[in-house]
Design an enzyme around this catalytic site. Structure first.
Site, PDB file in Angstrom:
ATOM      1  N   TRP A  30       0.864  -1.186   0.000  1.00 49.37           N
ATOM      2  CA  TRP A  30       0.000   0.000   0.000  1.00 49.37           C
ATOM      3  C   TRP A  30       0.897   1.231   0.000  1.00 49.37           C
ATOM      4  CZ3 TRP A  30      -4.942   0.012  -1.069  1.00 49.37           C
ATOM      5  CH2 TRP A  30      -5.689   1.153  -0.815  1.00 49.37           C
ATOM      6  N   GLU A  66      -0.964  -6.013   7.740  1.00 51.10           N
ATOM      7  CA  GLU A  66      -0.376  -7.329   7.487  1.00 51.10           C
ATOM      8  C   GLU A  66       1.125  -7.396   7.771  1.00 51.10           C
ATOM      9  OE1 GLU A  66      -4.202  -6.902   5.545  1.00 51.10           O
ATOM     10  OE2 GLU A  66      -2.394  -5.701   5.283  1.00 51.10           O
ATOM     11  N   CYS A  88       3.446   2.619   5.147  1.00 41.93           N
ATOM     12  CA  CYS A  88       3.058   4.027   5.143  1.00 41.93           C
ATOM     13  C   CYS A  88       1.540   4.125   5.269  1.00 41.93           C
ATOM     14  CB  CYS A  88       3.527   4.690   3.853  1.00 41.93           C
ATOM     15  SG  CYS A  88       2.990   6.400   3.712  1.00 41.93           S
ATOM     16  N   VAL A  89       1.112   4.861   6.285  1.00 43.45           N
ATOM     17  CA  VAL A  89      -0.311   5.120   6.486  1.00 43.45           C
ATOM     18  C   VAL A  89      -0.511   6.629   6.422  1.00 43.45           C
ATOM     19  CG1 VAL A  89      -2.303   4.724   7.974  1.00 43.45           C
ATOM     20  CG2 VAL A  89      -0.364   3.145   8.060  1.00 43.45           C
ATOM     21  N   VAL A  90      -1.381   7.065   5.519  1.00 46.09           N
ATOM     22  CA  VAL A  90      -1.646   8.492   5.346  1.00 46.09           C
ATOM     23  C   VAL A  90      -3.051   8.784   5.876  1.00 46.09           C
ATOM     24  CG1 VAL A  90      -1.862  10.379   3.682  1.00 46.09           C
ATOM     25  CG2 VAL A  90      -0.128   8.596   3.326  1.00 46.09           C
ATOM     26  N   THR A  94     -11.510   9.332   7.515  1.00 48.28           N
ATOM     27  CA  THR A  94     -12.177   8.489   8.509  1.00 48.28           C
ATOM     28  C   THR A  94     -11.189   8.071   9.602  1.00 48.28           C
ATOM     29  OG1 THR A  94     -11.651   6.392   7.438  1.00 48.28           O
ATOM     30  CG2 THR A  94     -13.623   7.554   6.661  1.00 48.28           C
ATOM     31  N   HIS A  96     -10.175   5.164  10.140  1.00 51.14           N
ATOM     32  CA  HIS A  96      -9.441   3.979   9.713  1.00 51.14           C
ATOM     33  C   HIS A  96      -7.942   4.130  10.000  1.00 51.14           C
ATOM     34  CE1 HIS A  96      -8.563   0.383   7.380  1.00 51.14           C
ATOM     35  NE2 HIS A  96      -7.683   1.078   6.667  1.00 51.14           N
ATOM     36  N   PHE A 121      10.608  -0.762  13.523  1.00 54.51           N
ATOM     37  CA  PHE A 121       9.351  -0.137  13.103  1.00 54.51           C
ATOM     38  C   PHE A 121       9.642   0.968  12.103  1.00 54.51           C
ATOM     39  CE2 PHE A 121       5.621   2.625  13.730  1.00 54.51           C
ATOM     40  CZ  PHE A 121       4.604   1.692  13.655  1.00 54.51           C
ATOM     41  N   ARG A 135       9.756  12.001   4.059  1.00 50.57           N
ATOM     42  CA  ARG A 135      10.389  11.076   4.999  1.00 50.57           C
ATOM     43  C   ARG A 135      10.789   9.746   4.355  1.00 50.57           C
ATOM     44  NH1 ARG A 135       7.382  14.728   7.159  1.00 50.57           N
ATOM     45  NH2 ARG A 135       7.710  15.486   9.276  1.00 50.57           N
TER      46      ARG A 135
END
Length: 187
Positions: A30, A66, A88-90, A94, A96, A121, A135
């Protein structure tokens, strides 16, 4: 580590040699533009520290959540000295984002403590895509470099502590220590 005005690719202090160490890298598919750059940074740092490319195994997982199970698979089925989790989480519209970040953070911690294995991490949790790009090779360096440095230092610390152990036959609390993983791979 706060990144404001700090380059994540600048290594502070001496870095132990990674020669002879084995690393697993689990990478989220992702936000691939970002995670591919994180992987490049981690690989570059491991090799620069003396790790042979043949001692680095890369596996991809569909998303950031995962990463935890991917790290556990490395612990359970391989003889790596440490795992590097890259994702990477943007932030979206919401909640989520909150659930994913909490899940992967707790999951990585659980894998480390359950399997007695360093898991670095290298997951970016950003407000927007520009922060992620900054980053992952942009103006703040590369979180992949930082995660590889953490993995090298923690693997070296664990090896040092194991060698200094005055009672190598004592039963450790963690059921899945390095010797057990290595025995499982021999049998």
């Amino acid at each position: 580590m706060a990144t404001i005005h700090k380059n994540l690719s600048v290594i502070e202090g001496a870095l132990p040699s990674a020669s002879g160490m084995k690393f697993g890298i689990v990478v989220s598919e992702w936000n691939t533009q970002v995670t591919a750059a994180l992987l490049d940074g981690a690989m570059r740092t491991l090799v620069a520290a003396g790790c042979a490319e043949s001692d680095i195994t890369v596996k991809r997982v569909p998303g950031t959540v995962e990463l935890t199970l991917g790290a556990q698979f490395f612990a359970e089925y391989t003889d790596v000295d440490a795992v590097i989790a890259l994702g990477c989480v943007v932030q979206g519209e919401t909640r989520h984002f909150d659930y994913v970040c909490q899940s992967v953070t707790q999951g990585v911690t659980d894998v480390m403590l359950t399997w007695n294995m360093p898991v670095a991490f290298g997951v970016l949790t950003t407000d927007d895509m520009q922060q992620a790009l900054d980053r992952s090779g942009g103006k703040y360096g590369n979180k992949g470099d930082e995660a590889a440095v953490a993995a090298i230092r923690m693997a070296a610390l664990q090896l040092e502590m194991e060698q200094e152990d005055p009672d190598p036959d004592r039963e450790r609390e963690g059921e899945h220590d390095r010797s057990r993983r290595n025995q499982n791979n021999v049998n």
